[in-house]
Design an enzyme around this catalytic site. Structure first.
Site, mmCIF file in Angstrom:
data_model
loop_
_atom_site.group_PDB
_atom_site.id
_atom_site.type_symbol
_atom_site.label_atom_id
_atom_site.label_comp_id
_atom_site.label_asym_id
_atom_site.label_seq_id
_atom_site.Cartn_x
_atom_site.Cartn_y
_atom_site.Cartn_z
ATOM 1 N N CYS A 171 42.628 39.619 40.479
ATOM 2 C CA CYS A 171 42.027 40.871 39.991
ATOM 3 C C CYS A 171 41.926 41.922 41.089
ATOM 4 O O CYS A 171 41.351 42.985 40.865
ATOM 5 C CB CYS A 171 40.668 40.611 39.353
ATOM 6 S SG CYS A 171 39.452 39.961 40.493
ATOM 7 N N HIS A 215 36.184 58.311 44.552
ATOM 8 C CA HIS A 215 35.932 58.523 43.134
ATOM 9 C C HIS A 215 36.970 59.486 42.538
ATOM 10 O O HIS A 215 37.539 59.244 41.474
ATOM 11 C CB HIS A 215 34.535 59.137 43.034
ATOM 12 C CG HIS A 215 33.874 58.923 41.735
ATOM 13 N ND1 HIS A 215 32.582 59.246 41.502
ATOM 14 C CD2 HIS A 215 34.343 58.435 40.576
ATOM 15 C CE1 HIS A 215 32.277 58.961 40.259
ATOM 16 N NE2 HIS A 215 33.324 58.457 39.681
ATOM 17 N N ARG A 263 33.348 45.198 36.865
ATOM 18 C CA ARG A 263 32.570 45.306 38.116
ATOM 19 C C ARG A 263 31.160 45.796 37.752
ATOM 20 O O ARG A 263 30.890 46.989 37.750
ATOM 21 C CB ARG A 263 33.235 46.302 39.065
ATOM 22 C CG ARG A 263 34.520 45.804 39.715
ATOM 23 C CD ARG A 263 35.027 46.832 40.710
ATOM 24 N NE ARG A 263 35.980 46.292 41.655
ATOM 25 C CZ ARG A 263 37.304 46.436 41.561
ATOM 26 N NH1 ARG A 263 37.830 47.083 40.543
ATOM 27 N NH2 ARG A 263 38.098 45.919 42.486
ATOM 28 N N ARG A 269 31.585 40.202 36.074
ATOM 29 C CA ARG A 269 31.261 39.694 37.416
ATOM 30 C C ARG A 269 29.842 40.116 37.749
ATOM 31 O O ARG A 269 29.472 41.268 37.569
ATOM 32 C CB ARG A 269 32.235 40.285 38.432
ATOM 33 C CG ARG A 269 31.944 39.805 39.837
ATOM 34 C CD ARG A 269 32.964 40.309 40.808
ATOM 35 N NE ARG A 269 32.802 41.720 41.093
ATOM 36 C CZ ARG A 269 33.587 42.396 41.928
ATOM 37 N NH1 ARG A 269 34.592 41.784 42.528
ATOM 38 N NH2 ARG A 269 33.385 43.669 42.165
ATOM 39 N N GLU A 286 37.865 34.839 47.278
ATOM 40 C CA GLU A 286 38.166 35.994 48.121
ATOM 41 C C GLU A 286 37.782 35.754 49.573
ATOM 42 O O GLU A 286 37.813 36.663 50.393
ATOM 43 C CB GLU A 286 37.501 37.259 47.564
ATOM 44 C CG GLU A 286 36.050 37.143 47.205
ATOM 45 C CD GLU A 286 35.505 38.380 46.473
ATOM 46 O OE1 GLU A 286 36.173 39.418 46.428
ATOM 47 O OE2 GLU A 286 34.381 38.277 45.947
ATOM 48 N N ASN A 312 41.642 42.095 47.417
ATOM 49 C CA ASN A 312 41.133 43.177 48.277
ATOM 50 C C ASN A 312 40.310 42.597 49.418
ATOM 51 O O ASN A 312 40.438 43.003 50.575
ATOM 52 C CB ASN A 312 40.251 44.145 47.478
ATOM 53 C CG ASN A 312 40.977 44.743 46.297
ATOM 54 O OD1 ASN A 312 42.199 44.730 46.264
ATOM 55 N ND2 ASN A 312 40.235 45.245 45.324
ATOM 56 N N ASP A 313 39.445 41.653 49.076
ATOM 57 C CA ASP A 313 38.631 41.033 50.117
ATOM 58 C C ASP A 313 39.364 39.892 50.812
ATOM 59 O O ASP A 313 39.215 39.701 52.018
ATOM 60 C CB ASP A 313 37.312 40.515 49.522
ATOM 61 C CG ASP A 313 36.302 41.636 49.401
ATOM 62 O OD1 ASP A 313 36.149 42.401 50.360
ATOM 63 O OD2 ASP A 313 35.681 41.763 48.330
HETATM 64 C C1 PEP Z 1 38.661 42.027 45.375
HETATM 65 O O1 PEP Z 1 38.004 41.813 46.393
HETATM 66 O O2 PEP Z 1 39.893 41.913 45.308
HETATM 67 C C2 PEP Z 1 37.982 42.465 44.146
HETATM 68 C C3 PEP Z 1 38.622 42.532 43.010
HETATM 69 O O3 PEP Z 1 36.706 42.836 44.223
HETATM 70 P P1 PEP Z 1 36.173 44.201 44.896
HETATM 71 O O4 PEP Z 1 37.359 45.082 45.144
HETATM 72 O O5 PEP Z 1 35.213 44.757 43.920
HETATM 73 O O6 PEP Z 1 35.524 43.704 46.142
HETATM 74 MG MG MG Z 2 35.884 41.551 46.339
#
Ligand code: PEP
Ligand code: MG
Length: 576
Positions: A503, A190, A297, A333, A432, A455-456
């Protein structure tokens, strides 16, 4: 030179100011008159309450940061008899000095919270440390808590701390602090996110920092490489200073042009949007001239409260973001709870592999009551702006169809109650999970848009946990398998006439930008303050060259080769 992980927003150059924080030298002293210590503590306690309330009031006036929540948490701890009575009991029963009792009780509580397997609760341990440091400051009569770090004659300072603490970061201003370097912590914490929002260059997780640096040392922090130079030689100083000057010039140019569209030199438009977690952050997106919200988010609304937000509370949050963005699209989302994002109001059984467990759409489909509430709230907000709905972590066609069926039920219930909503609201899905990439040709017929969550996608493709430092070197967007998947999704999206966005964090990586343009990504969504840079980056691209680059990097066999090729391309663009 020490190294950690930087937030990739420039260079922190200046004299070090080492903050004592919780590690100040406090000796345990047995006191003759505990009542006098209790009186000192009570006075410090009252003064701390006034300070925290003042900081809270200031944050309420500001928008776009999470300060309010932080100081509300501090006040809650101060009002918690468990915390305050434990300190008072220790002073009177053990006859010790107030400083010792404050640090002992505060540290025990912080340690206990940090051992709980939840990122959000771990964050609370930073809050408690932050709070007891304020108490110690008041006991010391050393209260600079409402004072930002001022410039001195030697220039701005690089603050060196053991751990970045949210309320500390929130008080800082970019104009007054050259940078932040912390021995502990994770770049997704954070506090680190707040530093990024405030555009303060920060590096965290720098092992050995507190032993190596003393106040007055010259620090050069490169947040791109994560390198922290302490009293470096002249050559290094010149190199980093030049890089910092180039970066600043570039940033000014980006800012001056932020209202311009992101169109390549040969006419391809890429929409540059912002990611937000609270409706207040839509203000930051607007100020950065983001062309929409590519990712709201929504789970953050569930994570910040002990109770689950009801339909009205969610509706108000979604409507606020939609109204702030006007005609620009806001992609909300549905809740991505689970993994490293627990919701206190929705306790879940502990899992061996939370990222592979009951998370996101899986949880929504199990708790249709909550899902329905959320979908009704989003639909109601769709009557007040340009809202789209997106489902996270889809892994199979059944899941997508089931989610869409619940959406239809939500629409029908609102229609029956004659409540307004946009019947043609767009529906998209996060891509993802490699299974959905492979089947993106089929999924493309069932949704209005794709949004790739890198990210995932990286963690599931490479089997490398996104929050595990031990496998961090394996977790990279430059892996050819990740890039090939991104290209495949964009291609399948286009074949069916739908747009593909990105994203995840990779969306704002300037090195990858020409690749994304080359494979035809339509939208990129990122932290609001990175929007102007991405827009300028697109304007510098040429479709033909980007296509060639994309084709060539996908033929490479390692992430290292890919990164080298992208760097070489970036250099060649600078020269031409
Ligand atoms: C991702 O997975 O890239 C994403 C944008 O979602 P989060 O980071 O919230 O899992
Ligand atoms: Mg994700």
């Amino acid at each position: 030179m020490l190294s950690g992980t930087g937030n990739c927003i420039g260079y922190g150059i200046g004299k070090a100011k080492v903050q004592a924080g919780q590690n100040r030298n406090i000796q345990k002293t047995v006191v003759e008159y505990p009542e006098a210590e209790l009186a000192r503590f009570d006075a410090a306690y009252e003064a701390t309450k006034i300070t925290v309330q003042a900081l809270l009031d200031r944050e309420v006036e500001d928008t776009g940061t999470d300060g309010e929540k932080i100081f509300e948490t501090h006040l809650a701890f101060l009002d918690d008899p468990g915390f305050v009575d434990a300190i008072r009991d220790m002073i009177s029963e053990d006859a010790v000095n107030a400083e010792w009792a404050v640090r002992e009780v505060g540290e025990r509580l912080a340690l206990m919270l940090s051992q709980i397997d939840s990122e959000i609760i771990k964050e609370r341990s930073a809050d408690i440390r932050d709070l007891y440091i304020t108490l110690l400051d008041h006991l010391d009569g050393n209260v600079a808590v409402d004072e930002p770090e001022k410039d001195d004659k030697s220039g701005r300072k690089v603050l060196v701390v053991e751990e970045l603490i949210p309320s500390y970061v929130i008080r800082l201003n970019k104009g007054e602090v050259a940078g932040l370097v912390a021995e502990k912590g994770n770049i997704t914490s954070h506090a680190a996110i707040l530093a990024k929002l405030k555009c303060i260059p920060a590096i965290v997780g720098v092992c050995g920092l507190m032993d190596a640096v003393k106040t007055g040392d010259l620090i050069l922090a490169d947040t791109f490489s994560g390198e922290v130079y302490i009293n470096p030689d002249e050559q290094t100083q010149t190199r980093i200073t030049c890089a910092a000057e180039c970066y600043e010039t570039e940033q000014c140019a980006c800012d001056a042009e932020k209202a311009e569209d992101a169109i390549t030199a040969d006419g391809t438009r890429v929409i540059i949007e912002a990611n937000i977690g609270t409706p207040a952050e839509a203000t930051l997106a607007d100020e950065a001239c983001a062309e929409g919200i590519g990712l709201f988010r929504s789970e953050f609304l569930f994570m910040e409260n002990r109770t689950l937000p009801d339909e009205e509370k969610q509706f108000l949050a979604y409507r606020e973001a939609a109204e702030k963005m006007g005609t620009r699209e806001v992609v909300i989302r549905t809740m991505d709870i689970g993994g490293d994002k627990p919701a206190p109001g929705l306790p879940l059984p502990a899992e061996q592999n939370p990222f592979l467990g009951l998370r996101a759409i899986r949880l929504s489909l199990q708790r249709k009551d909550l899902f329905m509430t959320q979908l009704r709230a989003i639909l109601r907000a769709s009557a007040f702006g340009n809202v789209a709905i997106m489902f996270p972590m889809i892994s199979s066609m059944e899941e997508l169809r089931d989610a869409k069926a619940v959406l239809e039920e939500a629409k029908a219930s609102l229609a029956a109650e004659e409540i307004a909503f946009c019947a043609s609201v767009k529906v998209g899905m996060m891509v993802e999970i490699p299974a959905t990439v492979t089947m993106s040709d089929l999924f493309a017929h069932e949704v209005d848009f794709f949004s790739i969550g890198t990210n995932d996608l990286i963690q599931y493709t490479l089997a490398a946990d996104r929050i595990n430092q031990a496998v961090a070197p394996l977790y990279t967007a430059y892996h050819p398998a990740v890039l090939r998947q991104i290209a495949l999704v964009a291609k399948n999206g286009h074949l069916s006439g739908i747009e593909t966005a990105i994203c995840g964090e990779a969306a704002s990586d300037p090195l990858l930008l020409p690749f994304f343009v080359g494979v035809g990504i339509d939208r990129l969504s990122m932290s609001p303050n990175l929007v102007p840079t991405a827009k300028r980056g697109v304007r510098r691209c040429r479709d033909y060259a980007c296509k060639q680059l994309a084709q060539s990097v996908m033929m490479l066999s390692t992430a290292t080769e890919v990164k080298q090729a992208l760097l070489a391309y970036q250099e060649s663009c600078k020269e031409s």
